[in-house]
Scaffold this motif. Structure first.
Motif, PDB file in Angstrom:
ATOM      1  N   LYS A   1       0.840  -1.194   0.000  1.00  0.00           N
ATOM      2  CA  LYS A   1       0.000   0.000   0.000  1.00  0.00           C
ATOM      3  C   LYS A   1       0.879   1.249   0.000  1.00  0.00           C
ATOM      4  CE  LYS A   1      -4.090   1.962   2.297  1.00  0.00           C
ATOM      5  NZ  LYS A   1      -3.667   3.346   2.375  1.00  0.00           N
ATOM      6  N   ASP A   2       0.543   2.211  -0.833  1.00  0.00           N
ATOM      7  CA  ASP A   2       1.322   3.442  -0.900  1.00  0.00           C
ATOM      8  C   ASP A   2       0.394   4.633  -1.102  1.00  0.00           C
ATOM      9  OD1 ASP A   2       1.146   4.303  -3.823  1.00  0.00           O
ATOM     10  OD2 ASP A   2       1.860   2.250  -4.063  1.00  0.00           O
ATOM     11  N   PRO A   3       0.909   5.869  -0.936  1.00  0.00           N
ATOM     12  CA  PRO A   3       0.041   7.059  -0.982  1.00  0.00           C
ATOM     13  C   PRO A   3      -0.374   7.527  -2.372  1.00  0.00           C
ATOM     14  CG  PRO A   3       2.291   7.704  -0.548  1.00  0.00           C
ATOM     15  CD  PRO A   3       2.275   6.208  -0.494  1.00  0.00           C
ATOM     16  N   LEU A   4       0.071   6.845  -3.422  1.00  0.00           N
ATOM     17  CA  LEU A   4      -0.328   7.212  -4.774  1.00  0.00           C
ATOM     18  C   LEU A   4      -1.357   6.255  -5.362  1.00  0.00           C
ATOM     19  CD1 LEU A   4       3.021   8.317  -6.469  1.00  0.00           C
ATOM     20  CD2 LEU A   4       1.071   9.756  -5.870  1.00  0.00           C
ATOM     21  N   TYR A   5      -1.185   4.957  -5.108  1.00  0.00           N
ATOM     22  CA  TYR A   5      -2.069   3.951  -5.685  1.00  0.00           C
ATOM     23  C   TYR A   5      -2.909   3.226  -4.634  1.00  0.00           C
ATOM     24  CZ  TYR A   5       1.044   4.424  -9.746  1.00  0.00           C
ATOM     25  OH  TYR A   5       1.773   4.907 -10.808  1.00  0.00           O
ATOM     26  N   GLY A   6      -2.682   3.478  -3.364  1.00  0.00           N
ATOM     27  CA  GLY A   6      -3.361   2.710  -2.340  1.00  0.00           C
ATOM     28  C   GLY A   6      -2.921   1.268  -2.407  1.00  0.00           C
ATOM     29  N   PHE A   7      -3.888   0.352  -2.480  1.00  0.00           N
ATOM     30  CA  PHE A   7      -3.559  -1.068  -2.580  1.00  0.00           C
ATOM     31  C   PHE A   7      -3.217  -1.468  -4.012  1.00  0.00           C
ATOM     32  CE2 PHE A   7      -5.841  -0.917   1.411  1.00  0.00           C
ATOM     33  CZ  PHE A   7      -5.168  -1.843   2.196  1.00  0.00           C
ATOM     34  N   GLY A   8      -3.491  -0.573  -4.975  1.00  0.00           N
ATOM     35  CA  GLY A   8      -3.146  -0.893  -6.354  1.00  0.00           C
ATOM     36  C   GLY A   8      -4.190  -0.412  -7.354  1.00  0.00           C
ATOM     37  N   VAL A   9      -4.059  -0.903  -8.578  1.00  0.00           N
ATOM     38  CA  VAL A   9      -4.924  -0.507  -9.687  1.00  0.00           C
ATOM     39  C   VAL A   9      -6.146  -1.417  -9.744  1.00  0.00           C
ATOM     40  CG1 VAL A   9      -5.056  -0.308 -12.205  1.00  0.00           C
ATOM     41  CG2 VAL A   9      -2.979   0.400 -10.994  1.00  0.00           C
ATOM     42  N   LEU A  10      -7.310  -0.819  -9.923  1.00  0.00           N
ATOM     43  CA  LEU A  10      -8.570  -1.556  -9.959  1.00  0.00           C
ATOM     44  C   LEU A  10      -8.525  -2.723 -10.942  1.00  0.00           C
ATOM     45  CD1 LEU A  10     -11.645  -1.677  -9.189  1.00  0.00           C
ATOM     46  CD2 LEU A  10     -12.040  -0.238 -11.206  1.00  0.00           C
ATOM     47  N   ASN A  11      -9.018  -3.872 -10.476  1.00  0.00           N
ATOM     48  CA  ASN A  11      -9.117  -5.070 -11.302  1.00  0.00           C
ATOM     49  C   ASN A  11     -10.529  -5.623 -11.124  1.00  0.00           C
ATOM     50  OD1 ASN A  11      -8.913  -7.542 -12.597  1.00  0.00           O
ATOM     51  ND2 ASN A  11      -7.569  -8.473 -11.070  1.00  0.00           N
ATOM     52  N   ALA A  12     -11.461  -5.134 -11.938  1.00  0.00           N
ATOM     53  CA  ALA A  12     -12.870  -5.493 -11.765  1.00  0.00           C
ATOM     54  C   ALA A  12     -13.117  -6.981 -11.946  1.00  0.00           C
ATOM     55  CB  ALA A  12     -13.731  -4.695 -12.743  1.00  0.00           C
ATOM     56  N   GLU A  13     -12.451  -7.581 -12.919  1.00  0.00           N
ATOM     57  CA  GLU A  13     -12.647  -9.017 -13.140  1.00  0.00           C
ATOM     58  C   GLU A  13     -12.234  -9.807 -11.903  1.00  0.00           C
ATOM     59  OE1 GLU A  13     -11.549 -12.614 -16.282  1.00  0.00           O
ATOM     60  OE2 GLU A  13     -10.378 -10.759 -16.315  1.00  0.00           O
ATOM     61  N   GLY A  14     -11.081  -9.464 -11.325  1.00  0.00           N
ATOM     62  CA  GLY A  14     -10.628 -10.149 -10.119  1.00  0.00           C
ATOM     63  C   GLY A  14     -11.582  -9.947  -8.959  1.00  0.00           C
ATOM     64  N   ALA A  15     -12.128  -8.734  -8.838  1.00  0.00           N
ATOM     65  CA  ALA A  15     -13.051  -8.431  -7.742  1.00  0.00           C
ATOM     66  C   ALA A  15     -14.319  -9.260  -7.828  1.00  0.00           C
ATOM     67  CB  ALA A  15     -13.392  -6.943  -7.748  1.00  0.00           C
ATOM     68  N   LEU A  16     -14.705  -9.657  -9.047  1.00  0.00           N
ATOM     69  CA  LEU A  16     -15.931 -10.438  -9.230  1.00  0.00           C
ATOM     70  C   LEU A  16     -15.685 -11.942  -9.333  1.00  0.00           C
ATOM     71  CD1 LEU A  16     -18.897  -9.314  -9.479  1.00  0.00           C
ATOM     72  CD2 LEU A  16     -17.135  -7.584  -9.749  1.00  0.00           C
ATOM     73  N   LYS A  17     -14.456 -12.325  -9.647  1.00  0.00           N
ATOM     74  CA  LYS A  17     -14.215 -13.745  -9.915  1.00  0.00           C
ATOM     75  C   LYS A  17     -13.213 -14.421  -8.983  1.00  0.00           C
ATOM     76  CE  LYS A  17     -15.249 -13.476 -14.903  1.00  0.00           C
ATOM     77  NZ  LYS A  17     -14.710 -13.728 -16.266  1.00  0.00           N
ATOM     78  N   ASP A  18     -12.271 -13.676  -8.430  1.00  0.00           N
ATOM     79  CA  ASP A  18     -11.218 -14.297  -7.631  1.00  0.00           C
ATOM     80  C   ASP A  18     -11.716 -14.726  -6.250  1.00  0.00           C
ATOM     81  OD1 ASP A  18      -9.591 -13.753  -9.737  1.00  0.00           O
ATOM     82  OD2 ASP A  18      -8.317 -12.294  -8.705  1.00  0.00           O
ATOM     83  N   PRO A  19     -11.151 -15.831  -5.725  1.00  0.00           N
ATOM     84  CA  PRO A  19     -11.463 -16.190  -4.339  1.00  0.00           C
ATOM     85  C   PRO A  19     -10.762 -15.201  -3.403  1.00  0.00           C
ATOM     86  CG  PRO A  19      -9.804 -17.672  -5.244  1.00  0.00           C
ATOM     87  CD  PRO A  19     -10.276 -16.816  -6.383  1.00  0.00           C
ATOM     88  N   VAL A  20     -11.495 -14.640  -2.479  1.00  0.00           N
ATOM     89  CA  VAL A  20     -10.943 -13.640  -1.561  1.00  0.00           C
ATOM     90  C   VAL A  20     -11.259 -14.033  -0.122  1.00  0.00           C
ATOM     91  CG1 VAL A  20     -10.994 -11.223  -0.842  1.00  0.00           C
ATOM     92  CG2 VAL A  20     -11.171 -11.802  -3.271  1.00  0.00           C
ATOM     93  N   PRO A  21     -10.240 -14.225   0.715  1.00  0.00           N
ATOM     94  CA  PRO A  21     -10.491 -14.564   2.125  1.00  0.00           C
ATOM     95  C   PRO A  21     -11.292 -13.463   2.809  1.00  0.00           C
ATOM     96  CG  PRO A  21      -8.185 -14.910   1.548  1.00  0.00           C
ATOM     97  CD  PRO A  21      -8.809 -14.161   0.403  1.00  0.00           C
ATOM     98  N   GLU A  22     -12.124 -13.845   3.746  1.00  0.00           N
ATOM     99  CA  GLU A  22     -12.934 -12.874   4.474  1.00  0.00           C
ATOM    100  C   GLU A  22     -12.056 -12.023   5.374  1.00  0.00           C
ATOM    101  OE1 GLU A  22     -16.728 -12.858   7.574  1.00  0.00           O
ATOM    102  OE2 GLU A  22     -16.513 -14.452   6.083  1.00  0.00           O
ATOM    103  N   ALA A  23     -12.308 -10.738   5.402  1.00  0.00           N
ATOM    104  CA  ALA A  23     -11.533  -9.814   6.228  1.00  0.00           C
ATOM    105  C   ALA A  23     -12.189  -9.649   7.590  1.00  0.00           C
ATOM    106  CB  ALA A  23     -11.426  -8.454   5.540  1.00  0.00           C
ATOM    107  N   ALA A  24     -11.376  -9.507   8.616  1.00  0.00           N
ATOM    108  CA  ALA A  24     -11.906  -9.321   9.969  1.00  0.00           C
ATOM    109  C   ALA A  24     -12.466  -7.920  10.153  1.00  0.00           C
ATOM    110  CB  ALA A  24     -10.808  -9.598  11.000  1.00  0.00           C
ATOM    111  N   SER A  25     -11.948  -6.971   9.347  1.00  0.00           N
ATOM    112  CA  SER A  25     -12.396  -5.583   9.474  1.00  0.00           C
ATOM    113  C   SER A  25     -12.212  -4.875   8.137  1.00  0.00           C
ATOM    114  CB  SER A  25     -11.602  -4.858  10.561  1.00  0.00           C
ATOM    115  OG  SER A  25     -10.214  -4.863  10.250  1.00  0.00           O
ATOM    116  N   ASN A  26     -12.759  -3.673   8.034  1.00  0.00           N
ATOM    117  CA  ASN A  26     -12.594  -2.875   6.830  1.00  0.00           C
ATOM    118  C   ASN A  26     -11.118  -2.502   6.693  1.00  0.00           C
ATOM    119  OD1 ASN A  26     -12.503  -0.808   4.872  1.00  0.00           O
ATOM    120  ND2 ASN A  26     -14.498  -0.015   5.459  1.00  0.00           N
TER     121      ASN A  26
END
Length: 458
Positions: free
Chosen positions: A328-353
């Protein structure tokens, strides 16, 4: 005037000068007549490059209401036919349904709404059904990221003096509360101020949205508009803050500020959107990057209706493609948006925001009770005060120049040689002392060890 009052007035002035991140970078807004798909749809590069067309294989946002807190959406635009399902004016200067274009940039909300949930339109005389498919023949006009989502238009008067006299300190919290109470699952705020601080009067509204499990997406701000660092409300913990990319996918020099609250980066230059009256415009700024990300949030909430807001945000940031400094950095945050990954990739559940919690922030900085009532408080019952938000800006990392690198190398070598010289001298003295051992004598004036005698007179 007390010092606290002076500070409050300065903060209020900065907020009243609220630059609707209205990204429309000076020469970036150019109205144009209506055109067919081959001249407009092909320019919507972000649909393919951000993975949105692939994400449509999973969801198109059906059943999700997205509130656009902005200058009032023109629901009569041909690309928004049937998309705007309600609205409200919090400024006192717009129409009751929030669909009158008002403020310093009246076209702004329609640009945002078409990019978020535009549905395109059929050529005159056509009877074919619309098909939001950017890869082939389709309707004329603009297709949004979530073309089946529904829009709630919440009109505000910002960027210039409000004829009704209602300030942003009252408008913003009222707009957020109305959106939550009227079923918005995602709120798009493509506006920002020139300060990272926000009035205490905003706390309760953003806390209310958090407690009601609503995703809030906000623009980071634009350097060309005077926002070197991220400004409120994008600095509020828990808000998904969007930075901007240029056409090459690199952090935009003009269209993106920087700060530790940035969550993800999305295209912000060479954008297209609809304007009141049925026309279109090219524009730029994080104002346009924000509805791209808000649209993806709507796609996720449509696919998984029971998914919590913090998990929606976690999906977006954890599937982003890392850019800039690793992590994470102050220009890109966590990175560049990847809509396909956000809808298709397996993502572990987060404990918090992953972007924090306004509830936790209030507990620490306001020393208040976060167990707020389940109904919104009237703004008048929440006193305004200067916020205590810590410095939000982290300097951008710069690659060292060749001269700097050479100088640094010379310094390292110099220190190494000096260290070796000291060691050699110490070894020489020890050997010398071993050949002529004599006790060290104490200096009578200081009581400290003065010198080691090596023979002869002293």
């Amino acid at each position: 005037m007390t010092r606290a009052t002076a500070r409050f007035r300065r903060t209020a002035s900065a907020l009243l000068a609220i630059i609707l991140t209205f990204g429309t970078l000076s020469a970036g807004l150019a109205a144009a007549p209506a055109a067919h798909a081959d001249s407009w749809r092909d320019k919507q590069y972000w649909l393919a490059e951000s993975g949105i067309t692939k994400a449509w294989e999973v969801s198109k946002g059906a059943g999700v209401k997205v509130a656009v807190i902005d200058s009032g959406v023109d629901a009569q635009h041909p690309d928004l036919k049937g998309a705007v399902v309600g609205g409200f004016d919090v400024s006192g200067s717009g129409s009751p349904d929030g669909q009158k274009s008002i403020g310093a940039k009246p076209e702004h909300a329609t640009l945002v709404a078409t990019m978020l949930a535009g549905r395109g339109h059929q050529p005159a005389g056509s009877t074919a059904s619309p098909s939001p498919d950017a890869s082939g023949p389709g309707p004329d006009g603009i297709v949004g990221v979530a073309p089946e989502a529904q829009i709630l238009s919440v009109s505000t008067w910002l960027g210039s003096p409000n004829p009704a006299g209602k300030s942003d300190q009252d408008q913003i919290p009222e707009a957020v509360r109305w959106a939550v109470d009227n079923g918005a699952k995602v709120i798009n705020i493509s506006l920002g101020s020139t300060t990272p601080q926000w009035p205490q009067s905003w706390d309760a509204a953003f806390l209310y949205a958090e407690q009601k499990d609503v995703v809030i997406v906000a623009a980071a701000g634009n350097r060309v508009g005077g926002n070197i660092q991220v400004g409120a409300p994008a600095t509020i913990p828990g808000v998904l803050t969007v930075a901007g990319l240029d056409r090459k996918g690199v952090a935009s020099i003009d269209a993106s500020s920087q700060g530790i609250s940035i969550g993800v980066a999305a295209p912000a230059e060479n954008l297209l959107g609809g304007i009141p009256g049925g026309g279109y415009a090219e524009w730029a700024g994080t104002s346009g990057a924000t509805p791209i990300v808000a649209g993806v949030a709507a796609l996720i909430r449509s696919k998984w209706p029971d998914m919590s807001a913090k998990q929606v945000i976690n999906r977006i940031v954890s599937t982003a493609k890392d850019a800039g400094t690793p992590g994470k950095d102050p220009l890109y945050g966590f990175g560049v948006l990847n809509a396909e990954g956000a809808l298709k990739d397996p993502v572990p559940e987060a404990a918090s925001n992953p972007l924090g919690s306004i509830s936790d922030w209030i507990r620490v900085h306001r020393r208040g009770n976060v167990g707020a009532p389940s109904v919104p408080l009237p703004t008048a019952d929440v006193p305004s005060a200067v916020a205590t938000l810590p410095e939000a800006t982290v300097p951008a990392v710069k690659a060292p120049s060749k001269r700097d690198s050479a100088l640094a190398a010379a310094v390292v070598v110099g220190f190494a040689l000096l260290f070796l010289a000291i060691i050699a001298a110490a070894v020489f003295q020890l050997r010398k002392a071993a050949r002529n051992p004599r006790p060290a004598q104490e200096d009578p004036d200081t009581g400290t060890l003065d010198r080691v005698h090596s023979g002869g007179k002293t």
